[in-house]
Scaffold this active site. Structure first.
Site, mmCIF file in Angstrom:
data_model
loop_
_atom_site.group_PDB
_atom_site.id
_atom_site.type_symbol
_atom_site.label_atom_id
_atom_site.label_comp_id
_atom_site.label_asym_id
_atom_site.label_seq_id
_atom_site.Cartn_x
_atom_site.Cartn_y
_atom_site.Cartn_z
ATOM 1 N N HIS A 12 2.505 -0.054 -1.524
ATOM 2 C CA HIS A 12 3.731 0.003 -0.706
ATOM 3 C C HIS A 12 3.579 -0.857 0.549
ATOM 4 O O HIS A 12 4.016 -0.472 1.636
ATOM 5 C CB HIS A 12 4.059 1.450 -0.327
ATOM 6 C CG HIS A 12 4.533 2.299 -1.464
ATOM 7 N ND1 HIS A 12 5.832 2.267 -1.931
ATOM 8 C CD2 HIS A 12 3.882 3.204 -2.237
ATOM 9 C CE1 HIS A 12 5.965 3.127 -2.944
ATOM 10 N NE2 HIS A 12 4.785 3.692 -3.156
ATOM 11 N N ASP A 24 0.097 6.909 -2.290
ATOM 12 C CA ASP A 24 0.778 7.164 -3.559
ATOM 13 C C ASP A 24 1.113 5.859 -4.283
ATOM 14 O O ASP A 24 1.173 4.789 -3.678
ATOM 15 C CB ASP A 24 2.065 7.958 -3.326
ATOM 16 C CG ASP A 24 3.066 7.186 -2.473
ATOM 17 O OD1 ASP A 24 2.639 6.574 -1.466
ATOM 18 O OD2 ASP A 24 4.263 7.179 -2.810
ATOM 19 N N GLU A 25 1.331 5.957 -5.566
ATOM 20 C CA GLU A 25 1.860 4.880 -6.410
ATOM 21 C C GLU A 25 1.125 3.548 -6.201
ATOM 22 O O GLU A 25 1.732 2.483 -6.134
ATOM 23 C CB GLU A 25 3.364 4.715 -6.153
ATOM 24 C CG GLU A 25 4.149 5.955 -6.549
ATOM 25 C CD GLU A 25 5.634 5.863 -6.226
ATOM 26 O OE1 GLU A 25 6.437 6.408 -7.011
ATOM 27 O OE2 GLU A 25 5.998 5.282 -5.186
ATOM 28 N N ALA A 26 -0.197 3.633 -6.114
ATOM 29 C CA ALA A 26 -0.998 2.427 -5.902
ATOM 30 C C ALA A 26 -1.402 1.819 -7.248
ATOM 31 O O ALA A 26 -2.583 1.586 -7.513
ATOM 32 C CB ALA A 26 -2.235 2.763 -5.059
ATOM 33 N N GLN A 27 -0.413 1.546 -8.087
ATOM 34 C CA GLN A 27 -0.677 1.030 -9.439
ATOM 35 C C GLN A 27 -1.332 -0.345 -9.425
ATOM 36 O O GLN A 27 -2.004 -0.720 -10.383
ATOM 37 C CB GLN A 27 0.608 0.986 -10.269
ATOM 38 C CG GLN A 27 1.128 2.347 -10.698
ATOM 39 C CD GLN A 27 2.263 2.830 -9.819
ATOM 40 O OE1 GLN A 27 2.145 2.817 -8.602
ATOM 41 N NE2 GLN A 27 3.363 3.257 -10.424
#
Length: 517
Positions: free
Chosen positions: A266, A329-332
């Protein structure tokens, strides 16, 4: 008769002639319309009410003047009364007193007593007095919230309320990164959530679409990274002076601001602002969409840690609260190995400032210190990382996306919001128990609840209000009220009574068909 039935179901003290008197004295029914529901409500067995008049004063003990001025600021415009805030005791006054109360009331509890002669509010701390003031507001007609003069009478039913919170942390989160909200808009939201005894405002200050807080050593973060938002609008950012003003404004309303800089994902706004933060040294373009999971700080570059250190230090200096929120979060776009490597270096930076770490529960992959606060945002009732953290003595903040995310649509016809976690009507928001929601996470491990409001589709205060109300009071009640008071039928009735108050405040709320407005 509905109000009287509510009293009996709550197990509260109901006078024998309450049915007759509730018709004659609508102010008495307001004793049972408070949101969040108080721990104990006892009407005066002799009935009666206290009437505000042009001679009423607000009498404050030492240390309580700020709360007194806040109350006066609420009541003066609608009543037209002077309501001087005085240190001397006066007959017929609203008295705010700091002093001894039962230890069971803890930091934010209060005792509120009303008779024909006046109102007395007692608490051990100013936080407790402020909580009691929010209850007192709701004991007055909803039009007392108007900013223009209204006709009375201004009656408060005689009785006694003893109250204290279930959970220490009762939060709301506002995403100011996807769309930027001005200081005035944030203050408006602060005023609204304060009424329901919310005591933390988590501000999501940076994301792929924008960087919203000034960092002295990295000016392009705001000059360039803050110059847009979802849809390509002009964006914006807070200067340090503006952010300090927001912190002070919130603190005067018993609200602590928790700043979040999401990392290592992000981060497109930061990567676009400084090419050297990218592994290839090439800055990506600014981003105005709503996809997630495509950006990452460069884990193996030393400049990354200089950047994070500067951000952490400056945020810690700005923030009197105990937590810095690191996202996670959401550290793809970051491998698990790199994720762990990154936070192994970042966690000590935060601890060195004297602050505690907060983050989305994904952060637990990196094994933060036990003092860290993990914010659960999952859509199931089991999570091994969260359960393991609780078993080690860590605290959990409950924000399950399918219950607590206020950016979820109410139903398929809602013009704003998203639906990836499902539709969330008011009953969905209310009907879950934060202290028993996630398997193997006991209530003793739950610090509290937080209701996030992501802003992919929200552009102004009207949008915020439409998605937050009437759901935010449901989360406030889950955080404050004892579980023994939890009852959907009673809550929807009490929530309906908030409607005229919101109309007087100019709140653009959603008139859910589930609520008997």
């Amino acid at each position: 008769m509905l109000v009287i039935g509510c009293l009996a179901l709550l197990g509260l003290d109901v006078p024998a002639n309450a049915s007759e008197r509730s018709t004659q004295l609508p102010e008495e029914s307001r004793l049972y319309q408070v949101v969040p529901a108080p721990v104990s409500v006892t009407p005066d067995r002799h009935g009666g009410a206290f009437e505000l008049s042009r001679d009423t004063a607000i009498s404050v003990s030492r240390g309580a003047k700020g709360v007194g001025e806040f109350l006066a600021g609420v009541l003066r415009p609608s009543t037209g009364y002077r309501l001087p805030v005085v240190s001397a005791r006066r007959p017929g006054a609203i008295t705010l007193a700091l002093g001894y109360v039962s230890p069971s009331l803890r930091t934010e509890g209060y005792e509120l007593t009303v008779n024909r002669q006046g109102v007395t509010l007692k608490a051990r701390t100013t936080a407790g007095l402020f909580s009691g003031v929010q209850t007192l507001r709701q004991l007055l007609p909803g039009k007392v919230e108007s900013r223009t003069r209204q006709h009375g009478p201004w009656s408060v039913a005689a009785g006694r309320i003893v109250d204290y919170p279930r959970f220490a942390y009762r939060g709301a989160m506002l995403d100011v990164a996807r769309h930027f909200f001005t200081p005035t808009e944030v203050k408006r939201y602060i005023d609204q959530i304060a009424l329901y005894k919310i005591n933390h405002l988590h501000l999501h200050l940076a994301d792929d679409q924008g960087w919203r807080i000034e960092i002295d050593g990295w000016p392009r973060l705001t000059e360039y990274g803050g110059s847009t938002e979802v849809g390509g609008g002009p964006g914006g950012y807070y200067t340090k002076a503006q952010f300090r003003d927001l912190i002070a404004y919130a603190a005067a309303r018993n609200i602590t601001i928790v700043p979040e800089i999401d990392m290592p994902g992000h981060t497109n706004a930061a990567l676009a602002s400084y090419p050297e933060l990218n592994c290839d040294g090439v800055a990506p373009p600014l981003y105005t969409g709503i996809d997630v999971g495509f950006s990452s700080l460069c884990i193996d570059k030393e400049i990354t840690y200089k950047f994070v250190q500067d951000v952490v230090n400056e945020l810690a200096e700005l923030t009197p609260g105990e937590y810095l929120h690191l996202g996670g979060d959401e550290a793809q776009a970051t491998t698990d190995a790199d994720f762990i490597k990154f936070f192994d270096r970042v966690f000590p930076m935060v601890e060195a400032t004297g602050k505690k770490i907060a983050g989305w529960h994904d952060l637990l992959k990196a094994t933060p210190p036990v003092s860290a606060l993990a914010q659960f945002w999952g859509t199931t009732t089991s999570n091994d990382l969260v359960a393991d953290a609780a078993a080690r003595g860590g605290k959990i903040l409950m924000s399950p996306a399918n219950k607590a995310y206020m950016d979820m649509k109410y139903d398929e016809n809602t013009p704003l919001g998203l639906s990836w976690a499902g539709f969330t009507e008011v009953d969905d928001a209310y009907d879950w128990n934060p202290g028993a929601y996630v398997e193997d996470v006991p209530e003793s491990a739950v610090l509290g609840v937080e209701a996030p409001l992501w802003s992919e589709t929200l552009e102004n205060s009207d949008n915020i209000e439409f998605m937050a109300f009437p759901r935010l009071p449901a989360f406030a009640e889950l955080g404050w009220s004892p579980w023994s008071t939890h009852d959907w039928t009673l809550f929807r009735t009490r929530l309906a009574a908030q409607g005229p108050r919101w109309e007087a405040m100019g709140v653009d709320f959603y008139r859910s068909p589930q609520i008997p407005w």
